[in-house]
Write a protein that holds these residues in place. Structure first.
Motif, PDB file in Angstrom:
ATOM      1  N   UNK A   1       0.847  -1.206   0.000  1.00 13.44           N
ATOM      2  CA  UNK A   1       0.000   0.000   0.000  1.00 13.44           C
ATOM      3  C   UNK A   1       0.880   1.252   0.000  1.00 13.44           C
ATOM      4  N   UNK A   2       0.511   2.268  -0.770  1.00 14.89           N
ATOM      5  CA  UNK A   2       1.281   3.512  -0.723  1.00 14.89           C
ATOM      6  C   UNK A   2       1.189   4.146   0.657  1.00 14.89           C
ATOM      7  N   UNK A   3       2.211   4.934   0.972  1.00 11.27           N
ATOM      8  CA  UNK A   3       2.181   5.628   2.260  1.00 11.27           C
ATOM      9  C   UNK A   3       1.109   6.718   2.228  1.00 11.27           C
ATOM     10  N   UNK A   4       0.663   7.121   3.407  1.00  5.88           N
ATOM     11  CA  UNK A   4      -0.341   8.183   3.487  1.00  5.88           C
ATOM     12  C   UNK A   4       0.254   9.477   2.919  1.00  5.88           C
ATOM     13  N   UNK A   5      -0.588  10.230   2.258  1.00  4.91           N
ATOM     14  CA  UNK A   5      -0.129  11.455   1.615  1.00  4.91           C
ATOM     15  C   UNK A   5       0.257  12.532   2.630  1.00  4.91           C
ATOM     16  N   UNK A   6       1.426  13.114   2.394  1.00  5.03           N
ATOM     17  CA  UNK A   6       1.852  14.273   3.172  1.00  5.03           C
ATOM     18  C   UNK A   6       1.370  15.498   2.391  1.00  5.03           C
ATOM     19  N   UNK A   7       0.424  16.211   2.961  1.00  2.00           N
ATOM     20  CA  UNK A   7      -0.243  17.297   2.235  1.00  2.00           C
ATOM     21  C   UNK A   7       0.733  18.350   1.721  1.00  2.00           C
ATOM     22  N   UNK A   8       1.869  18.504   2.384  1.00  2.00           N
ATOM     23  CA  UNK A   8       2.807  19.553   1.993  1.00  2.00           C
ATOM     24  C   UNK A   8       3.716  19.126   0.843  1.00  2.00           C
ATOM     25  N   UNK A   9       3.747  17.830   0.531  1.00  2.00           N
ATOM     26  CA  UNK A   9       4.663  17.337  -0.499  1.00  2.00           C
ATOM     27  C   UNK A   9       3.903  16.971  -1.768  1.00  2.00           C
ATOM     28  N   UNK A  10       4.321  17.579  -2.864  1.00  2.00           N
ATOM     29  CA  UNK A  10       3.717  17.273  -4.160  1.00  2.00           C
ATOM     30  C   UNK A  10       4.182  15.893  -4.613  1.00  2.00           C
ATOM     31  N   UNK A  11       3.269  15.119  -5.140  1.00  2.00           N
ATOM     32  CA  UNK A  11       3.629  13.765  -5.577  1.00  2.00           C
ATOM     33  C   UNK A  11       3.520  13.610  -7.096  1.00  2.00           C
ATOM     34  N   UNK A  12       4.470  12.883  -7.624  1.00  2.00           N
ATOM     35  CA  UNK A  12       4.586  12.677  -9.068  1.00  2.00           C
ATOM     36  C   UNK A  12       4.451  11.182  -9.368  1.00  2.00           C
ATOM     37  N   UNK A  13       3.745  10.846 -10.432  1.00  2.00           N
ATOM     38  CA  UNK A  13       3.621   9.448 -10.852  1.00  2.00           C
ATOM     39  C   UNK A  13       4.115   9.305 -12.280  1.00  2.00           C
ATOM     40  N   UNK A  14       5.005   8.339 -12.486  1.00  2.00           N
ATOM     41  CA  UNK A  14       5.535   8.053 -13.823  1.00  2.00           C
ATOM     42  C   UNK A  14       5.262   6.597 -14.151  1.00  2.00           C
ATOM     43  N   UNK A  15       4.741   6.353 -15.346  1.00  2.00           N
ATOM     44  CA  UNK A  15       4.564   4.988 -15.833  1.00  2.00           C
ATOM     45  C   UNK A  15       5.415   4.796 -17.079  1.00  2.00           C
ATOM     46  N   UNK A  16       6.204   3.752 -17.084  1.00  2.00           N
ATOM     47  CA  UNK A  16       7.036   3.369 -18.229  1.00  2.00           C
ATOM     48  C   UNK A  16       6.401   2.096 -18.791  1.00  2.00           C
ATOM     49  N   UNK A  17       5.775   2.224 -19.960  1.00  2.00           N
ATOM     50  CA  UNK A  17       5.021   1.108 -20.539  1.00  2.00           C
ATOM     51  C   UNK A  17       5.874   0.436 -21.608  1.00  2.00           C
ATOM     52  N   UNK A  18       6.658  -0.539 -21.171  1.00  2.00           N
ATOM     53  CA  UNK A  18       7.589  -1.216 -22.064  1.00  2.00           C
ATOM     54  C   UNK A  18       6.985  -2.436 -22.734  1.00  2.00           C
ATOM     55  N   UNK A  19       7.787  -3.094 -23.538  1.00  2.00           N
ATOM     56  CA  UNK A  19       7.335  -4.254 -24.298  1.00  2.00           C
ATOM     57  C   UNK A  19       7.059  -5.453 -23.391  1.00  2.00           C
ATOM     58  N   UNK A  20       7.876  -5.614 -22.353  1.00  2.00           N
ATOM     59  CA  UNK A  20       7.710  -6.743 -21.437  1.00  2.00           C
ATOM     60  C   UNK A  20       6.995  -6.337 -20.161  1.00  2.00           C
ATOM     61  N   UNK A  21       7.415  -5.208 -19.611  1.00  2.00           N
ATOM     62  CA  UNK A  21       6.910  -4.812 -18.298  1.00  2.00           C
ATOM     63  C   UNK A  21       6.361  -3.390 -18.315  1.00  2.00           C
ATOM     64  N   UNK A  22       5.333  -3.185 -17.509  1.00  2.00           N
ATOM     65  CA  UNK A  22       4.817  -1.850 -17.232  1.00  2.00           C
ATOM     66  C   UNK A  22       5.297  -1.490 -15.827  1.00  2.00           C
ATOM     67  N   UNK A  23       5.901  -0.312 -15.687  1.00  2.00           N
ATOM     68  CA  UNK A  23       6.427   0.140 -14.393  1.00  2.00           C
ATOM     69  C   UNK A  23       5.650   1.359 -13.915  1.00  2.00           C
ATOM     70  N   UNK A  24       5.430   1.409 -12.614  1.00  2.00           N
ATOM     71  CA  UNK A  24       4.844   2.594 -11.984  1.00  2.00           C
ATOM     72  C   UNK A  24       5.781   3.070 -10.887  1.00  2.00           C
ATOM     73  N   UNK A  25       6.100   4.349 -10.904  1.00  2.00           N
ATOM     74  CA  UNK A  25       6.918   4.970  -9.857  1.00  2.00           C
ATOM     75  C   UNK A  25       6.190   6.213  -9.361  1.00  2.00           C
ATOM     76  N   UNK A  26       5.867   6.235  -8.071  1.00  2.00           N
ATOM     77  CA  UNK A  26       5.265   7.411  -7.446  1.00  2.00           C
ATOM     78  C   UNK A  26       6.278   7.941  -6.434  1.00  2.00           C
ATOM     79  N   UNK A  27       6.582   9.225  -6.529  1.00  2.00           N
ATOM     80  CA  UNK A  27       7.642   9.786  -5.673  1.00  2.00           C
ATOM     81  C   UNK A  27       7.355  11.240  -5.352  1.00  2.00           C
ATOM     82  N   UNK A  28       8.103  11.739  -4.358  1.00  2.00           N
ATOM     83  CA  UNK A  28       8.057  13.166  -4.028  1.00  2.00           C
ATOM     84  C   UNK A  28       9.494  13.664  -3.889  1.00  2.00           C
ATOM     85  N   UNK A  29       9.671  14.951  -4.053  1.00  2.00           N
ATOM     86  CA  UNK A  29      11.007  15.545  -3.975  1.00  2.00           C
ATOM     87  C   UNK A  29      11.608  15.342  -2.593  1.00  2.00           C
ATOM     88  N   UNK A  30      12.926  15.177  -2.575  1.00  2.00           N
ATOM     89  CA  UNK A  30      13.642  15.114  -1.299  1.00  2.00           C
ATOM     90  C   UNK A  30      15.017  15.725  -1.507  1.00  2.00           C
TER      91      UNK A  30
END
Length: 316
Positions: A1-30
């Motif tokens: 499960x994703x961590x609870x949202x920290x209201x002060x931190x903007x969150x970014x989601x990137x999906x890399x949809x490749x031939x074999x695998x689909x990747x999801x990365x959700x992150x915030x600046x640090x």
């Protein structure tokens, strides 16, 4: 499960949809660059059965939609506000790629961007740069995808040359890996094919003389993990940004993989199921590059396209 949202931190989601695998990365600046909130990989195999025919087969199409619906759920749970989904070779070249994009928009509410090979290579360079593995000396960065392979020659300051080739591991496997283990005739045929396809790379290598070979995630992660686990050492890819190969260890492993059967590879710790067969053509391509270009210093970076996209989104 994703961590609870920290209201002060903007969150970014990137999906890399490749031939074999689909990747999801959700992150915030640090202060370190970014902090991962949620990360997952799905073995969608969007190119299965149709990679060299230019079509997404129905079963693969359905797996892709299901994965994107699941990604959307995690993005919403993490309250990510900036979202990008990047598609590469398989969707780029599929006759029904636009149908898939429309269906994902309708079923998951995610807009997919198809990027060309040059843009893909640029994102990969940005990802590798963020991992800190580049130096002032020129390196050849290699990203072996299922559909395409991106080659970038550059250093910590700039990209000197880049090109994408439609010779990914799934395409090579479909063309040449007809029997298991691969026979000498098939290996020679693949070598002749690479000699023909990669002429622009050889010309660029002569001009820029790279010192290091840097493998971007994928099969190179498997190489590193197998080597470390077989040596009895603990190895955690999630906490690893880069890894330097012992050349003898790498060559010994590649030789074993090329001669191995599917059953043998399936028992090797460190090789994820989706990579069990494609790692043979990836191994052949790796040793081919090392020998052809005389590169014995080989590194792996766990950062790749999605980290490059994330760096751009965060304005880095």
């Amino acid at each position: 499960m994703p961590e609870q949202n920290n209201a002060s931190a903007k969150r970014f989601a990137v999906m890399d949809l490749g031939t074999n695998t689909f990747h999801l990365l959700i992150a915030e600046k640090s202060t370190e660059g970014f902090r991962i909130v949620h990360q997952q990989t799905e073995a969608v195999k969007i190119g299965e059965g149709g990679i060299n025919k230019g079509i997404i087969q129905q079963a693969a199409f359905s797996r892709g939609i299901k994965a994107m619906q699941d990604f959307k759920k995690h993005i919403d749970e993490a309250a990510a506000t900036e979202v990008r989904a990047i598609a590469t070779s398989a969707l780029r070249n599929a006759a029904n790629g636009n149908d898939f994009i429309a269906e994902v928009k309708a079923q998951a509410g995610i807009q997919i961007e198809i990027i060309d090979g040059a843009k893909e290579a640029a994102f990969i360079y940005k990802g590798i740069e963020a991992s800190g593995v580049l130096t002032e000396k020129n390196s050849l960065i290699v990203d072996i995808g299922g559909g395409s392979v991106e080659f970038i020659i550059g250093n910590e300051d700039e990209t000197l040359w880049k090109q994408s080739f439609e010779i990914g591991a799934a395409r090579l496997m479909d063309k040449f890996h007809k029997v298991d283990p691969m026979n000498v005739v098939s290996i020679k045929a693949m070598t002749a094919y690479l000699n023909q396809q990669l002429v622009p790379l050889f010309q660029a290598a002569m001009q820029y003389k790279p010192t290091f070979l840097i493998g971007s995630s994928g099969a190179f992660e498997s190489f590193a993990e197998v080597i470390e686990l077989e040596a009895g050492r603990k190895f955690d890819l999630k906490s690893t940004k880069s890894y330097e190969f012992d050349t003898d260890d790498l060559l010994y492993l590649i030789e074993r993989l090329i001669k191995s059967t599917h059953a043998k590879r399936a028992t090797m710790k460190g090789i994820i199921p989706v990579r069990v067969d494609m790692i043979v053509s990836a191994s052949l391509l790796t040793i081919y590059l090392m020998q052809k270009l005389g590169l014995v210093d080989v590194w792996m970076s766990t950062y790749s396209l999605k980290e490059g996209v994330l760096a751009e989104m965060m304005g880095r």
